[in-house]
Structure formats: structure tokens, C-alpha cells
Design a protein around this motif. Structure first.
Motif, PDB file in Angstrom:
ATOM      1  N   THR A  65      27.164  35.454 -20.152  1.00  0.00           N
ATOM      2  CA  THR A  65      26.216  34.864 -19.148  1.00  0.00           C
ATOM      3  C   THR A  65      26.354  35.096 -17.727  1.00  0.00           C
ATOM      4  O   THR A  65      25.710  34.605 -16.817  1.00  0.00           O
ATOM      5  N   HIS A 125      25.922  24.558  -8.318  1.00  0.00           N
ATOM      6  CA  HIS A 125      25.533  25.867  -8.693  1.00  0.00           C
ATOM      7  C   HIS A 125      23.997  25.913  -8.166  1.00  0.00           C
ATOM      8  O   HIS A 125      23.908  27.190  -7.806  1.00  0.00           O
ATOM      9  N   GLN A 175      28.736  33.443 -16.118  1.00  0.00           N
ATOM     10  CA  GLN A 175      29.099  32.136 -15.448  1.00  0.00           C
ATOM     11  C   GLN A 175      30.550  31.833 -15.556  1.00  0.00           C
ATOM     12  O   GLN A 175      30.984  30.557 -15.149  1.00  0.00           O
ATOM     13  N   SER A 217      26.329  34.408 -11.294  1.00  0.00           N
ATOM     14  CA  SER A 217      25.315  33.797 -12.357  1.00  0.00           C
ATOM     15  C   SER A 217      24.408  34.468 -12.684  1.00  0.00           C
ATOM     16  O   SER A 217      23.607  34.106 -13.920  1.00  0.00           O
ATOM     17  N   ASN A 218      23.907  35.428 -12.042  1.00  0.00           N
ATOM     18  CA  ASN A 218      22.310  36.019 -12.009  1.00  0.00           C
ATOM     19  C   ASN A 218      22.500  37.482 -12.292  1.00  0.00           C
ATOM     20  O   ASN A 218      21.430  37.933 -12.835  1.00  0.00           O
ATOM     21  N   PHE A 243      25.255  25.977 -16.700  1.00  0.00           N
ATOM     22  CA  PHE A 243      26.500  26.180 -15.940  1.00  0.00           C
ATOM     23  C   PHE A 243      27.293  24.837 -16.058  1.00  0.00           C
ATOM     24  O   PHE A 243      28.519  24.839 -16.537  1.00  0.00           O
ATOM     25  N   LYS A 269      20.502  28.420 -20.518  1.00  0.00           N
ATOM     26  CA  LYS A 269      20.114  29.395 -19.594  1.00  0.00           C
ATOM     27  C   LYS A 269      19.062  30.065 -19.998  1.00  0.00           C
ATOM     28  O   LYS A 269      18.127  30.323 -19.147  1.00  0.00           O
ATOM     29  N   LEU A 290      30.127  31.631 -21.662  1.00  0.00           N
ATOM     30  CA  LEU A 290      29.935  31.606 -20.146  1.00  0.00           C
ATOM     31  C   LEU A 290      30.252  32.915 -19.623  1.00  0.00           C
ATOM     32  O   LEU A 290      29.438  33.163 -18.980  1.00  0.00           O
ATOM     33  N   PRO A 337      19.530  28.228 -15.124  1.00  0.00           N
ATOM     34  CA  PRO A 337      20.828  28.528 -15.172  1.00  0.00           C
ATOM     35  C   PRO A 337      22.081  27.579 -14.668  1.00  0.00           C
ATOM     36  O   PRO A 337      23.149  27.453 -15.092  1.00  0.00           O
ATOM     37  N   SER A 338      21.483  26.686 -14.095  1.00  0.00           N
ATOM     38  CA  SER A 338      22.522  25.883 -13.327  1.00  0.00           C
ATOM     39  C   SER A 338      22.880  24.469 -13.992  1.00  0.00           C
ATOM     40  O   SER A 338      24.060  24.249 -14.075  1.00  0.00           O
TER      41      SER A 338
END
Length: 568
Positions: free
Chosen positions: A383, A520, A385, A4-5, A139, A130, A380, A135-136
Motif C-alpha cells: 500500500t 502521517h 506505506q 503513501s498515496n 499507516f 486504508k 504495508l 490512509p493515516s
């Protein structure tokens, strides 16, 4: 499988941010999004949607979308209003559409502001979440969007098959499901302009249909029908403007209004987002996105507000034909208040024409939701995710893996063929019941953070598109949506009304989104909110500025062109 990062963050260079250094912008951590244009391995989407495509998508995407009524999914404006009318009466129905139209206008304007500011490839609400929140939440919002859109494709395909069955044909339902779904997939998998062109004509048919029905309603209002019966506001007086719901007196009237709000809201759900999802594939986005947003209020007023007013004029809430159509559970012309009113006026054969328009409506909505679902999954992936494979686009700029997976999810519609598995399919669809409300809550929170970040950097005045009443109208809409989400299933709490299935249908999406969000957050240890000095408001802006500088608006040469350019 995916991170995710890691795949979407890079430093902002000093020369791309109006002379500011990264440290000046975000305390040395100017996190921005992965730019699809920088990786030739996967390709990127292309700007193949024209102005007229965007204008009609903005309108056509929200006419005739589904409406949730207990265990049945039926067409919103054309048919779903009949069930709401028979349950609550004309006054709650009309007031609900006025209020929800205002709410949708706020959602549309906030989207347009963010989208016009940076209309990047892969634009979507989760992308902005995001970027401006954390971010979570992005997601959870992203997968909520994708699932909802995929299931909405399936439900619209199912609705189309039911509508075709109005003509009592011998062809098996599975065949019609296959034809409708295959057509939608073909229109979405090759070239984005195919989707835009098909939606332009689909939406045009819907618009002409609803305009014709509104004109006919006005004629019937003044007694211009074959039976020369002048209706006026007769049905607001007899049987009455309100049908008390679950209680008597003023309490019952209030609950009727709230019930109409809950039911009517689903006719608009997830439609404004179609514009932001198309932004990265639209030519001249800073001209066309604000244009679509500005026109949106007029379209809401004409098609939804005037349309529902006409409905309350031409048919009574206790009409036998209306009740029979609603209770049959079939989302075809038999449950349409327009058709009932036309039959009562003595007009023959028009129900078949209206059923054709409703069929077009379902087909068009399914087409739009397929586009939205595939682009949500693509966003998604951009990014980090979703798996990187979903960033892959063909030479025409279509993320075909995203279209394929969304199509596979839509194949759950075949569960509706048999009576036993139809229940399972309905449970899948019920999971989307309040997905739209939750998505809008997250969207409005994101917009407030977007404004705060622009204010911090002293560039709030640089927004290409500004809407009146901000941020106050956003706060009002946010509070209203939270209340509406928490009370959307209030009926199940009345004595003798509670069932496990009804409760889960109304609220199951809430814990699912919360689990996605917390899971997440625990796994990646993300912050509660990005601190305002760490919010990136610059990456992608240079590209948008260049596109705006290169844009040459068309010049009308005559009156007809002036009218056309204003519309599309």
C-alpha cells in the motif's frame, strides 16, 4: 523513500465492476489497492496454505500466547492464568475468560467477513483500514501491528529459553535463544507451506495437551486421582470465589473482575489476525476462512472457557506452590495451575510433560508471530506505506526481506541475556502492552465503514460470509474495548501505587500510535475519513469470485473423512 498515496492507487475499469462505471461507484475517484500480481519485478505471495493449516492456525495461534503481568511476560493459558487466579480468585478469572472469549469471537467474525469478501494477496487489517477508512489510520495501525508482532516473536523466544531452563541444563541461555530463533526463521523464510505444516503439528500438540489436561481436571473433580480426593467446587468456597482487589466489599470484587479482564485479555491479543494475514496465501479462501471463523467459537468455549473452569477446580487461589511459582517470575511449569493441581493430586513426573507442551506453545506462538510480522510489513509495502523493497518475494512466494527485517527486530531478545540489558528488553516489550486493544478498536471501526460502503452500493447481501447480530455486536465490542484500553492501567492511580514505569507500560503505546497517525496526516494531508461514495468495494472482487467458482470442495467417502473434513 516511499509514498503513501502514489504506488497503490488506480482507476477501476467499468467492465470489472458488475457493469458500473468508476463514477457511479465512487464519484470518479475509485481508489483501490496496488495489486501485487500486476508487477513481475517484485513477485507475489502464493496460495500454499491448505484448509487444515488454516483451521489449526486459527486455533493454535491463540493457545499459549503471552500474557502481560506487570514486568513479566509469561505463557497465557498454560501458565499466565495462575497469576490471575492468585490475584483475583476463581470467579473473576472464569468470568474474564468468558467475556474476553465473546469479544474475540466478535473480532474474529468481523475479520472473516471482510477477508472472505476480498481475500487478496497481502491481506491485512491495515490494508482494509486504508481501503475503508483512510490512509493515516492505516499507516499507524500497520506499523503498530508490525512492531507488536516483532516484539512478540522476541518475547516468545525468551519464554522458550526460560522454559528449557526448568530442566536445569548447563547450556547457556544465548544458545537456546539462537536455536529457537533460527528454527523460527528457517520455517518462515523458504516456503509458506513449511510454516503451515509446522504450525499444524505445533498446534496439534498444544490441542492434545490442553484436551488431556481438561480430561484430567474432570477426573480430579470427581475424585479419580491417586489420593481419591473429590474436589468438586471446594476452592470456590474455601478460600472463596473472590479476592477483593485494592478495596474491600463489592468494590473490591468488581475491581478484581476488572483486573482479571485486563490481564486475561493479553492471552488472546493479535491472534485472530493470523487468519486474515494468511488469507492471501490460502487455497479456496472463501471456503476455508468462513470455516475457520465458524469453528472458532467452539474452540474458544472448549479450550479457554472449559480450560479456565478446570483450573479453578483443581487448584486454590492461595495455594503455596502456586504462589511460589508465580512469585518466582519464571514462565515455566512451576507457575502453571495445571501442574500445581496435578502435584496436589499426587501425580508424579507429569510436570515435565506439561513443561514440554508449554515449550511447544512458546515455539509455536513465536512461529506464528514471525509469519504475522513479516506479512504485516509486506502489506504495508503493497500500500506504499513501507519501502518498495519489502514487496519482493522469492520464487516460492515468501517476502524474504520482510522476514529478514522482522527477524532482526526479534534479535533484541539477546538483551534479555544479561541482567542490565534485560530491563531495556522489557521496556521494548512493554510498548506492545495495549497494542492489541488499539488494533482491535481500529479493526472494528474499519468493519463498520466496510458495511456502510456495501450498503451504499447496494451489495451488502453479496457478502460470502455473514455473521449474526451485526452491526450491533460490533458497537458493543467497540465501546467495551475503548473502556478497557483507557482503564487497563487503573491500578497505578490508587494511592501509593503510582510509578512512572508502570504508567508508561500501561499507556505509552497510545501516544506512539497517535504520533504516527497525526504525523502521517499532516505530512500527506489525508482526509479524516474517506467519504462513503469514494470507498472502493469492487477491486479484487472479480479475482475472489473466480477463485470461488473454480473451487471444488472435497467429498467425504466415509465417516472418518466426514469427521476430518469438518475439523480441518
Amino acid at each position: 523513500m516511499f509514498d503513501s498515496n502514489k504506488h497503490d492507487l488506480e482507476k477501476v475499469s467499468a467492465d470489472s465492476n458488475d457493469g458500473r462505471s468508476p463514477e457511479k461507484i465512487s464519484g470518479g475517484e475509485a481508489d483501490v489497492f496496488y495489486d501485487a500480481t500486476s508487477d513481475e519485478k517484485y513477485g507475489t505471495t502464493q496460495r500454499g496454505l491448505k484448509s487444515r493449516h488454516i483451521q489449526l492456525i486459527a486455533l493454535g495461534g491463540c493457545i499459549g500466547t503471552i500474557e502481560e503481568l506487570g514486568a513479566d511476560i509469561i505463557q497465557g493459558l498454560f501458565v499466565g492464568t495462575g497469576a490471575t487466579l492468585s490475584t483475583t480468585g476463581p470467579a473473576p478469572l472464569f468470568m474474564a475468560f468468558v467475556i474476553i472469549s465473546g469479544l474475540v469471537w466478535v473480532v474474529m467474525q468481523t475479520l472473516a467477513e471482510m477477508c472472505a469478501y476480498i481475500p487478496t494477496s497481502g491481506s491485512s487489517v491495515p490494508l482494509y483500514v486504508k481501503r475503508y477508512v483512510e490512509p493515516s489510520l492505516a499507516f499507524a495501525a500497520g506499523w503498530n501491528y508490525w512492531y507488536a508482532y516483532a516484539m512478540l516473536v522476541a518475547s516468545e523466544v525468551s519464554a522458550a529459553a526460560v522454559i528449557i531452563d526448568y530442566w536445569s541444563n548447563p547450556v547457556p541461555v544465548a544458545v537456546w535463544l539462537t536455536i529457537v530463533l533460527a528454527t523460527i526463521i528457517i520455517l518462515n523464510v523458504f516456503v509458506v507451506s513449511w510454516y503451515g505444516e509446522s504450525e499444524f503439528w505445533f498446534a496439534s500438540i498444544k490441542i492434545i495437551g490442553i484436551l488431556g489436561l481438561i480430561v484430567l481436571g474432570v477426573v480430579l473433580f470427581f475424585g479419580g486421582g491417586p489420593n481419591r480426593d473429590r474436589l468438586g467446587f471446594r476452592y470456590w468456597q474455601r478460600p472463596g470465589a473472590f479476592i477483593p482487589f485494592a478495596a474491600s466489599g463489592d468494590t473490591g470484587k468488581f475491581l478484581a473482575c476488572w483486573t482479571a479482564l485486563v490481564k486475561s485479555g493479553f492471552a488472546f491479543i493479535l491472534s485472530p489476525e493470523l487468519i486474515v494475514l494468511a488469507a492471501g496465501e490460502t487455497e479456496a479462501p472463501r471456503r476455508n476462512i468462513p470455516k475457520a471463523a465458524k469453528r472458532f467459537i467452539y474452540r474458544l468455549m472448549v479450550f479457554y472457557i472449559v480450560g479456565t473452569l478446570v483450573i479453578t477446580v483443581i487448584v486454590a487461589s492461595n495455594d503455596d506452590l502456586l504462589l511460589q511459582g508465580v512469585n518466582s517470575g519464571k514462565g515455566n511449569a512451576g507457575a502453571s495451575p495445571f501442574v500445581v493441581g496435578i502435584k496436589r493430586a499426587g501425580i508424579q513426573t507429569l510436570d515435565h510433560i506439561i513443561n514440554g507442551v508449554i515449550l511447544t506453545s512458546a515455539w509455536s506462538a513465536g512461529n506464528s508471530f514471525m509469519f504475522a510480522g513479516s506479512r504485516s510489513l509486506y502489506s504495508l509495502a503493497l500500500t506504499g506505506q513501507a519501502p518498495k523493497i519489502f514487496r519482493t518475494c522469492n520464487k516460492h512466494g515468501v517476502p524474504y526481506y520482510c522476514v529478514a527485517v522482522t527477524s532482526l527486530m526479534a534479535c533484541l531478545v539477546y538483551l534479555s541475556v544479561s541482567s542490565g540489558s534485560a530491563t531495556v528488553f522489557q521496556w521494548f516489550v512493554n510498548l506492545t502492552t495495549i497494542s492489541g486493544y488499539i488494533a482491535w478498536i481500529i479493526l472494528l471501526i474499519t468493519y463498520l465503514r466496510f458495511r456502510r460502503a456495501l450498503e451504499y452500493n447496494g451489495i451488502l447481501h453479496q457478502r460470502p460470509y455473514k455473521t449474526p447480530g451485526q452491526p450491533y455486536v460490533t458497537y458493543v465490542a467497540l465501546i467495551f474495548l475503548i473502556v478497557l484500553t483507557l482503564t487497563n492501567g487503573f491500578q497505578v492511580f490508587f494511592p501509593g501505587k503510582f510509578t512512572v514505569s508502570s504508567f508508561l507500560a500501561a499507556y505509552i503505546t497510545l501516544p506512539i500510535v497517535i504520533v504516527l497517525y497525526l504525523g502521517h496526516k499532516v505530512w500527506f494531508r489525508t482526509p479524516l475519513f474517506l467519504r462513503v461514495h469514494k470507498i472502493d468495494v469492487y477491486s479484487g472482487k472479480d479475482e475472489a469470485d473466480r477463485l470461488e467458482e473454480m473451487d471444488v470442495p472435497p467429498v467425504a467417502k466415509n465417516v472418518m473423512q466426514k469427521i476430518w473434513f469438518w475439523i480441518a
